[in-house]
Design a protein around this motif. Structure first.
Motif, PDB file in Angstrom:
ATOM      1  N   PRO A 288       0.820  -1.221   0.000  1.00 30.03           N
ATOM      2  CA  PRO A 288       0.000   0.000   0.000  1.00 30.03           C
ATOM      3  C   PRO A 288       0.852   1.269   0.000  1.00 30.03           C
ATOM      4  O   PRO A 288       0.483   2.264  -0.617  1.00 30.03           O
ATOM      5  N   GLU A 289       2.002   1.218   0.696  1.00 26.43           N
ATOM      6  CA  GLU A 289       2.856   2.408   0.766  1.00 26.43           C
ATOM      7  C   GLU A 289       3.476   2.733  -0.593  1.00 26.43           C
ATOM      8  O   GLU A 289       3.482   3.891  -1.036  1.00 26.43           O
ATOM      9  N   THR A 290       4.003   1.712  -1.290  1.00 24.69           N
ATOM     10  CA  THR A 290       4.626   1.981  -2.582  1.00 24.69           C
ATOM     11  C   THR A 290       3.600   2.351  -3.638  1.00 24.69           C
ATOM     12  O   THR A 290       3.859   3.189  -4.502  1.00 24.69           O
ATOM     13  N   ILE A 291       2.407   1.722  -3.580  1.00 22.44           N
ATOM     14  CA  ILE A 291       1.340   2.082  -4.526  1.00 22.44           C
ATOM     15  C   ILE A 291       0.898   3.523  -4.292  1.00 22.44           C
ATOM     16  O   ILE A 291       0.633   4.275  -5.243  1.00 22.44           O
ATOM     17  N   SER A 292       0.854   3.917  -3.025  1.00 21.80           N
ATOM     18  CA  SER A 292       0.504   5.300  -2.705  1.00 21.80           C
ATOM     19  C   SER A 292       1.544   6.265  -3.267  1.00 21.80           C
ATOM     20  O   SER A 292       1.206   7.348  -3.756  1.00 21.80           O
ATOM     21  N   ALA A 293       2.837   5.872  -3.206  1.00 26.20           N
ATOM     22  CA  ALA A 293       3.900   6.717  -3.751  1.00 26.20           C
ATOM     23  C   ALA A 293       3.743   6.882  -5.261  1.00 26.20           C
ATOM     24  O   ALA A 293       3.965   7.964  -5.807  1.00 26.20           O
ATOM     25  N   VAL A 294       3.320   5.791  -5.963  1.00 25.46           N
ATOM     26  CA  VAL A 294       3.072   5.876  -7.404  1.00 25.46           C
ATOM     27  C   VAL A 294       1.907   6.827  -7.681  1.00 25.46           C
ATOM     28  O   VAL A 294       1.935   7.629  -8.625  1.00 25.46           O
ATOM     29  N   ALA A 295       0.892   6.784  -6.833  1.00 29.43           N
ATOM     30  CA  ALA A 295      -0.283   7.644  -7.025  1.00 29.43           C
ATOM     31  C   ALA A 295       0.066   9.118  -6.886  1.00 29.43           C
ATOM     32  O   ALA A 295      -0.601   9.981  -7.463  1.00 29.43           O
ATOM     33  N   GLU A 296       1.129   9.423  -6.126  1.00 31.00           N
ATOM     34  CA  GLU A 296       1.535  10.809  -5.920  1.00 31.00           C
ATOM     35  C   GLU A 296       2.561  11.273  -6.953  1.00 31.00           C
ATOM     36  O   GLU A 296       2.940  12.445  -6.969  1.00 31.00           O
ATOM     37  N   HIS A 297       3.013  10.350  -7.813  1.00 35.02           N
ATOM     38  CA  HIS A 297       3.994  10.693  -8.836  1.00 35.02           C
ATOM     39  C   HIS A 297       3.319  11.528  -9.923  1.00 35.02           C
ATOM     40  O   HIS A 297       2.283  11.134 -10.466  1.00 35.02           O
ATOM     41  N   LYS A 298       3.910  12.695 -10.255  1.00 29.60           N
ATOM     42  CA  LYS A 298       3.263  13.619 -11.183  1.00 29.60           C
ATOM     43  C   LYS A 298       3.017  13.013 -12.558  1.00 29.60           C
ATOM     44  O   LYS A 298       2.007  13.305 -13.204  1.00 29.60           O
ATOM     45  N   LYS A 299       3.919  12.187 -13.024  1.00 34.25           N
ATOM     46  CA  LYS A 299       3.783  11.612 -14.362  1.00 34.25           C
ATOM     47  C   LYS A 299       3.008  10.295 -14.344  1.00 34.25           C
ATOM     48  O   LYS A 299       2.106  10.080 -15.155  1.00 34.25           O
ATOM     49  N   LEU A 300       3.362   9.404 -13.413  1.00 33.42           N
ATOM     50  CA  LEU A 300       2.745   8.075 -13.399  1.00 33.42           C
ATOM     51  C   LEU A 300       1.247   8.139 -13.113  1.00 33.42           C
ATOM     52  O   LEU A 300       0.476   7.300 -13.597  1.00 33.42           O
ATOM     53  N   THR A 301       0.837   9.100 -12.329  1.00 33.90           N
ATOM     54  CA  THR A 301      -0.591   9.191 -11.985  1.00 33.90           C
ATOM     55  C   THR A 301      -1.462   9.495 -13.188  1.00 33.90           C
ATOM     56  O   THR A 301      -2.679   9.317 -13.155  1.00 33.90           O
ATOM     57  N   GLN A 302      -0.854   9.922 -14.290  1.00 38.25           N
ATOM     58  CA  GLN A 302      -1.603  10.251 -15.502  1.00 38.25           C
ATOM     59  C   GLN A 302      -1.851   9.022 -16.390  1.00 38.25           C
ATOM     60  O   GLN A 302      -2.618   9.095 -17.355  1.00 38.25           O
ATOM     61  N   VAL A 303      -1.213   7.887 -16.072  1.00 37.11           N
ATOM     62  CA  VAL A 303      -1.340   6.682 -16.911  1.00 37.11           C
ATOM     63  C   VAL A 303      -2.640   5.946 -16.558  1.00 37.11           C
ATOM     64  O   VAL A 303      -2.825   5.490 -15.425  1.00 37.11           O
ATOM     65  N   THR A 304      -3.511   5.827 -17.524  1.00 34.40           N
ATOM     66  CA  THR A 304      -4.822   5.185 -17.306  1.00 34.40           C
ATOM     67  C   THR A 304      -4.663   3.701 -16.987  1.00 34.40           C
ATOM     68  O   THR A 304      -3.935   2.969 -17.663  1.00 34.40           O
TER      69      THR A 304
END
Length: 684
Positions: free
Chosen positions: A504-520
């Motif tokens: 959950p912690e690493t997935i949350s970090a991906v969700a906060e990434h400016k670029k990765l969060t844009q990938v559908t």
């Protein structure tokens, strides 16, 4: 009027701060009202110069009139006038006036006083163009308009500024003190142009010390240059001290100055001494070297402290870019501090070594930053490297604090030469004179201490290596090899070791990434990937890539890199990550977060002479000091840089143990008791 020379010495400083200076400056009482304080200098300085010139010319007026009448050409007049006016104390006058006026005579016609003075000033020979720098004709007209001209002229006409009453050295002190007062009243960098005489005398003694015997020889001829000449104070002291050693010596004095007022004073001063007035030139030394074709026996300089060079940045960088023999080829300091540019310039102006082995010597006053500012590979470090590797630094002397009029910071004298004696070659002296200051009875600006004659002699003896065991005061001196101040800055790398796990912690970090969060679809795919831990990056990339493809999520190589960088966390049990592509494919990849640097002294384990030996020194240091603690570390040789630093204070640091704990506890108890007593009084 009573001669004033005997009033000149105050606490060992030739500052003419008492009667003469105060009397000259007291004309400000006349100016107050029509003039603001910032304008006083525009009147006082040129009138002081004019009165000095008048007093110097007074005994020679008859000879001057005869030469002017008999010869028409400037060169003829100059040659014959020097012959007619030469004496034991003066090389002869090389300036004159065609005007019959003096201040007294001009006052006798009060209705035409302004016109008479303008005629007086306009009659001076063309080589005495200093009054143009003061815009003196305009100053005369303004004084006349404001009804203060007669009072000012009467004031200066009373002052005896003849050489018998006021020596050249004392006159130089007066000029500089007036500049100081003018700058102070105008709030315009008071003391910027003013080098205390105790500092100048020490600097001169140090650069003359090894040459003393040669300077006493018959037929001695020496050139002395100051690229930040101000009013010429350093040249005056150097010239007079040389003639004390050898009255028959010939000197040629040279200077460059950016400020028009101080330039004018310096030029007038050198003319009075019988020097060539073309040897004083106006201009910014950092922009253009007005003596580009010349090198000198002695160079002296006190460049302004802490001034930036932003206004001349393009000129300086253009000269640096030309490389070759340019003054600034070795490197550039930060734009905020020009000190090291002046250091390079001074070093470049020492005369070449001749067939007898005699070269040039220089002394420059600097603050502490040139000793250590800038890391390996920086401009300041490269400049220090240039000075040390070319064996140009003979000694550095640390002065006491509070020595200067406009700053209390630490200051140092750098003594340079391009012709060291055999016993000094490859070496540099550090001399700690910080405890040799004597307190002034009265502070002058920021100046609270001076170096007495006795302490100056002690410092010179320390420089010469002639201190005795029975000396009651020993000046701390340490001698080093030039390469004791050189070091390698090496980059120490450690392997990249990452654990990959979709928690959950690493997935949350991906969700906060400016670029990765844009990938559908990326977040949904990661949540279904599972929480298996991967200790091998290649295996994780393969598994996550297949999983994302199955969920229709397409990532570019750059986005895949962002993904594993975000999910991966350091784990020393993980396998080493290796470079996947390019020339370094298969090599262990370094972890930027664990990257470190080490400064390795050139002298560690000895004094290697060759580049290969230096590399072996770094490797030996790494093997002994780093490897035992981090076995998997390595040196990235591509990032290795050479640096130079002179940690002056570190070499003279003396450890002082803290006070005993019982003593500290007793003091704390006493203070607490006092506080409690005060609180009881408040409560009562």
């Amino acid at each position: 009027m009573k001669p004033i020379a005997h009033f000149a010495r105050l606490s060992g400083e030739f500052l003419v701060l008492s009667v003469l200076s105060s009397f000259v400056w007291s004309v400000a009482d006349t100016l107050r009202g029509p003039y603001s304080e910032a304008e006083y200098g525009s009147v006082i300085l040129p009138f002081t110069v004019l009165r000095r010139l008048e007093c110097v010319m007074e005994p020679h007026r008859e000879a001057m009139a005869e030469v002017v009448e008999k010869y028409d050409g400037e060169q003829q007049r100059r040659t014959h006038l020097k012959i007619r006016t030469r004496n034991q104390d003066n090389a002869g006058l090389s300036f004159w006036t065609t005007s019959n006026y003096t201040l007294m005579k001009a006052l006798q016609d009060p209705d035409n006083l302004a016109a008479n003075l303008i005629d007086y000033v306009g009659g001076f020979s063309s080589n005495l163009d200093v009054f143009k720098s003061f815009d003196f004709e305009n100053a005369i007209r303004t004084l006349d308009t404001r009804d203060r001209l007669a009072q000012v002229v009467r004031h200066f006409e009373k002052i005896d500024m003849s050489p018998e009453a006021v020596s050249n050295a004392d006159m130089g002190d007066l000029f500089e003190n007036l500049i100081y007062r003018f700058a102070e009243s105008a709030n315009d960098g008071a003391g910027q142009f003013y080098t205390p005489r105790d500092v100048v005398r020490l600097l001169v003694d140090l650069i003359y010390d090894e040459d003393t015997n040669g300077l006493r020889e018959r037929g001695t001829v020496r050139s002395i240059y100051d690229p930040t000449v101000g009013t010429g104070g350093m040249l005056t002291v150097a010239d007079e001290h040389l003639h004390e050693l050898n009255p028959g010596a010939s000197t040629a004095l040279f200077g460059q100055e950016i400020n028009p007022r101080t330039y004018a004073i310096c030029k007038a001063d050198l003319l009075i001494k019988g020097q060539d007035p073309t040897n004083v030139r106006q201009g910014d030394t950092l922009v253009v070297d007005r003596f580009e074709e010349l090198r000198f026996d002695y160079v002296l300089s006190n460049p302004p402290f802490g001034t930036d060079w932003k206004a001349v940045e393009s000129d300086v960088k253009n000269e640096h870019a030309r490389g070759g023999q340019g003054r600034f080829a070795p490197g550039l300091p930060a734009v905020g501090d020009a000190a090291m540019l002046f250091l390079l310039h001074v070093a470049s102006k020492m005369r070449d070594v001749d067939e007898t082995g005699r070269g040039g010597k220089a002394g420059i006053v600097l603050n502490g930053s040139p000793l250590f500012n800038g890391g390996a590979g920086s401009g300041p470090s490269e400049i220090r490297g240039h000075m040390l590797e070319n064996d140009l630094v003979e000694a550095i002397v640390a002065l006491p604090n509070d020595m200067f009029y406009n700053t209390g910071i630490s200051t140092y004298l750098w003594i340079l030469t391009n012709a060291k004696s055999d016993e000094r070659k490859g070496k540099i002296q550090l001399i700690d004179a910080t405890d040799l200051g004597s307190k002034l009875r009265k502070s002058i600006g920021s100046k609270r201490v001076e170096i007495s004659d006795e302490n100056r002699d002690r410092i010179v003896k320390a420089f010469a290596g002639s201190q005795n065991e029975d000396d009651n005061v020993k000046v701390p001196v340490k001698e080093f090899s030039n390469r004791d101040f050189a070091y390698w800055t090496v980059t120490v790398e450690r392997p990249l070791q990452l654990r990959f796990q979709c928690t959950p912690e690493t997935i949350s970090a991906v969700a906060e990434h400016k670029k990765l969060t844009q990938v559908t679809g990326l977040m949904d795919a990661l949540k279904t990937f599972g929480d298996e831990a991967y200790l091998n990056r290649e295996k994780f990339n393969e598994a996550i890539g297949k999983h994302l493809d199955d969920h229709g999520v397409n990532l570019t190589p750059a986005f895949r890199k962002n993904l594993w960088q975000t999910i991966g966390v350091h784990d020393e049990t993980a396998e080493y990550c290796c470079v996947a592509t390019g020339k370094k494919k298969g090599e262990i990849e370094p972890d930027p977060a664990l990257r470190d640097s080490e400064n390795v002294p050139f002298g560690w384990g000895g004094h290697p002479k060759t580049h290969d030996a230096l590399k072996e020194t770094v490797q030996a240091y790494f093997d002994a000091e780093v490897k035992p603690h981090v076995d998997d570390a390595w040196v990235d040789w591509d990032k290795t840089k050479t640096g130079y630093e002179i940690p002056f204070t570190r070499h003279f640091y003396t450890y002082e143990p803290p006070r005993p704990l019982a003593e500290i506890d007793a003091d704390l108890g006493r203070v607490v008791g006092e506080i409690m007593e005060l609180l009881r009084e408040v409560e009562a």
